[in-house]
Scaffold this active site. Structure first.
Site, PDB file in Angstrom:
ATOM      1  N   SER A  95       0.877  -1.168   0.000  1.00  5.20           N
ATOM      2  CA  SER A  95       0.000   0.000   0.000  1.00  5.20           C
ATOM      3  C   SER A  95       0.912   1.215   0.000  1.00  5.20           C
ATOM      4  CB  SER A  95      -0.847  -0.004   1.288  1.00  5.20           C
ATOM      5  OG  SER A  95      -1.461   1.259   1.489  1.00  5.20           O
ATOM      6  N   TYR A 103      -2.014  -1.431  10.360  1.00  4.08           N
ATOM      7  CA  TYR A 103      -1.975  -1.503   8.896  1.00  4.08           C
ATOM      8  C   TYR A 103      -0.651  -0.948   8.372  1.00  4.08           C
ATOM      9  CZ  TYR A 103      -3.921  -1.137   4.126  1.00  4.08           C
ATOM     10  OH  TYR A 103      -4.164  -1.262   2.772  1.00  4.08           O
TER      11      TYR A 103
HETATM   12  P1  NAD Z   1     -11.428  -6.151  -0.136  1.00  2.99           P
HETATM   13  O1  NAD Z   1     -12.006  -6.073   1.233  1.00  2.99           O
HETATM   14  O2  NAD Z   1     -12.259  -5.827  -1.324  1.00  2.99           O
HETATM   15  O3  NAD Z   1     -10.792  -7.582  -0.398  1.00  2.99           O
HETATM   16  C1  NAD Z   1     -10.046  -8.248   0.583  1.00  2.99           C
HETATM   17  C2  NAD Z   1      -9.954  -9.701   0.199  1.00  2.99           C
HETATM   18  O4  NAD Z   1      -9.207 -10.388   1.223  1.00  2.99           O
HETATM   19  C3  NAD Z   1     -11.317 -10.391   0.111  1.00  2.99           C
HETATM   20  O5  NAD Z   1     -11.287 -11.363  -0.918  1.00  2.99           O
HETATM   21  C4  NAD Z   1     -11.436 -11.073   1.476  1.00  2.99           C
HETATM   22  O6  NAD Z   1     -12.292 -12.205   1.461  1.00  2.99           O
HETATM   23  C5  NAD Z   1      -9.991 -11.477   1.688  1.00  2.99           C
HETATM   24  N1  NAD Z   1      -9.673 -11.773   3.087  1.00  2.99           N
HETATM   25  C6  NAD Z   1      -9.837 -10.989   4.171  1.00  2.99           C
HETATM   26  N2  NAD Z   1      -9.446 -11.662   5.267  1.00  2.99           N
HETATM   27  C7  NAD Z   1      -9.023 -12.875   4.865  1.00  2.99           C
HETATM   28  C8  NAD Z   1      -8.507 -14.025   5.522  1.00  2.99           C
HETATM   29  N3  NAD Z   1      -8.333 -14.064   6.844  1.00  2.99           N
HETATM   30  N4  NAD Z   1      -8.204 -15.114   4.773  1.00  2.99           N
HETATM   31  C9  NAD Z   1      -8.382 -15.109   3.436  1.00  2.99           C
HETATM   32  N5  NAD Z   1      -8.868 -14.058   2.751  1.00  2.99           N
HETATM   33  C10 NAD Z   1      -9.183 -12.961   3.462  1.00  2.99           C
HETATM   34  O7  NAD Z   1     -10.127  -5.211  -0.063  1.00  2.99           O
HETATM   35  P2  NAD Z   1      -9.179  -4.585  -1.185  1.00  2.99           P
HETATM   36  O8  NAD Z   1      -9.292  -3.125  -1.059  1.00  2.99           O
HETATM   37  O9  NAD Z   1      -9.363  -5.249  -2.484  1.00  2.99           O
HETATM   38  O10 NAD Z   1      -7.763  -4.962  -0.570  1.00  2.99           O
HETATM   39  C11 NAD Z   1      -6.903  -5.919  -1.127  1.00  2.99           C
HETATM   40  C12 NAD Z   1      -5.480  -5.602  -0.698  1.00  2.99           C
HETATM   41  O11 NAD Z   1      -5.099  -4.339  -1.212  1.00  2.99           O
HETATM   42  C13 NAD Z   1      -5.297  -5.519   0.816  1.00  2.99           C
HETATM   43  O12 NAD Z   1      -4.058  -6.103   1.176  1.00  2.99           O
HETATM   44  C14 NAD Z   1      -5.282  -4.033   1.061  1.00  2.99           C
HETATM   45  O13 NAD Z   1      -4.551  -3.706   2.225  1.00  2.99           O
HETATM   46  C15 NAD Z   1      -4.589  -3.540  -0.184  1.00  2.99           C
HETATM   47  N6  NAD Z   1      -4.811  -2.138  -0.482  1.00  2.99           N
HETATM   48  C16 NAD Z   1      -6.065  -1.649  -0.689  1.00  2.99           C
HETATM   49  C17 NAD Z   1      -6.242  -0.298  -0.963  1.00  2.99           C
HETATM   50  C18 NAD Z   1      -7.586   0.315  -1.234  1.00  2.99           C
HETATM   51  O14 NAD Z   1      -7.666   1.544  -1.325  1.00  2.99           O
HETATM   52  N7  NAD Z   1      -8.638  -0.446  -1.384  1.00  2.99           N
HETATM   53  C19 NAD Z   1      -5.136   0.547  -1.019  1.00  2.99           C
HETATM   54  C20 NAD Z   1      -3.873   0.016  -0.801  1.00  2.99           C
HETATM   55  C21 NAD Z   1      -3.725  -1.322  -0.532  1.00  2.99           C
END
Ligand code: NAD
Length: 260
Positions: A142, A155
């Site tokens: 991130s 985080y």
């Molecule tokens: P999201 O909530 O849409 O997806 C998260 C995914 O992780 C889902 O498929 C969920 O089922 C899975 N998950 C959660 N806990 C779990 C567990 N214990 N075991 C297995 N699967 C699990 O979130 P997102 O925004 O798509 O985030 C995905 C990644 O991107 C994360 O690592 C997040 O930190 C990172 N990220 C997101 C953003 C943003 O703005 N959305 C920005 C930077 C980084």
């Protein structure tokens, strides 16, 4: 481009993980999906994305906070596909609170899912990648792996840790055909961020639109969200031969957030 390769994408039933799985499938990679929620819908989407290549898609529901379940998933992947060539460590959760109010069990869960799970998939995937002298490990960190924001201690700590793990893995594989890099997104409008927008709207008594404007305005100079498709294209680039000597990078796609 990725025909004959298999990619594991953790947390790929939603958001960024699902977008990256679709992008890799569209390049011909077979996909092992993982995550909670509606796995059938995710399988159908990824199959459709890779239909032209006749890819295989399967799913394992390992809870990424549990090392024994991660081991079971890696064994399943090797048996089902022969080898995991690409690992995208994407599963992640968020919790927002000041350090002194941060629930210790949330701290432990965020460290386990956002950081330790990548250590486990990496250590378990590397032997087969070394034997093949080819592999790609992509850690979805991130912009919070590069800079901090208040209220996000666990985080930010986990994502900085993930960038560190990326660099060490890249060094340990530097003379091989295996690369390890991190992608550092800014805001992406997924369920994880939607919750933060809604919390902001509720806390300030403003509309969702106004809360979205505020959220972007505070951090993201481009004033728009990065999309899962854009992140998927970057993941495809890291998998390409053009990126064979990109090692240990923490590549932000954040609308200028970290440039400030
Ligand atoms: P999201 O909530 O849409 O997806 C998260 C995914 O992780 C889902 O498929 C969920 O089922 C899975 N998950 C959660 N806990 C779990 C567990 N214990 N075991 C297995 N699967 C699990 O979130 P997102 O925004 O798509 O985030 C995905 C990644 O991107 C994360 O690592 C997040 O930190 C990172 N990220 C997101 C953003 C943003 O703005 N959305 C920005 C930077 C980084």
């Amino acid at each position: 481009m990725l025909k004959g390769k298999t990619a594991l994408v953790t947390g790929s039933t939603s958001g960024i993980g699902l977008g990256i799985a679709r992008s890799l499938a569209a390049q011909g990679a077979s996909i092992l999906l993982n995550g909670f929620g509606d796995s059938e819908a995710a399988i159908a989407e990824v199959k459709a994305a890779g239909a032209a290549h006749g890819i295989a898609v399967d799913y394992h529901g390992a809870d990424m906070s549990k090392p024994a379940e991660i081991e079971a998933m890696m064994t399943f992947g090797a048996e089902r596909f022969g080898r995991i060539d690409i690992v995208v460590n994407n599963a992640g959760i968020q919790h927002v609170a000041a350090v002194e109010d941060f629930p210790p069990e949330k701290w432990d869960a965020i460290l386990a899912i956002n950081l330790s799970s990548a250590f486990h998939t990496t250590r378990l995937a590397l032997p087969a990648m070394r034997a093949a002298n080819w592999g790609r490990i992509i850690n979805i960190a991130s912009v919070h792996g590069l800079v901090a924001s208040a209220q996000k201690s666990a985080y930010v700590a986990a994502k900085h840790g993930l960038v560190g793990l990326t660099k060490v893995t890249a060094l340990e594989t530097a003379t091989t055909g295996i690369t390890c890099n991190a992608i550092c997104p800014g805001w992406v409008l997924t369920p994880l961020v939607q919750k933060q927008v809604e919390a902001k709207a509720a806390a300030s008594g403003i509309s969702i639109e106004a809360a979205t404007e505020q959220l972007l305005g505070e951090k993201e100079p481009s004033m728009r969200f990065t999309t899962p498709e854009e992140l998927g294209a970057l993941a495809v680039f890291f998998c390409s031969e053009a990126a064979a000597n990109v090692r240990g990078a923490a590549w932000n796609m954040d609308g200028g957030w970290a440039a400030q």
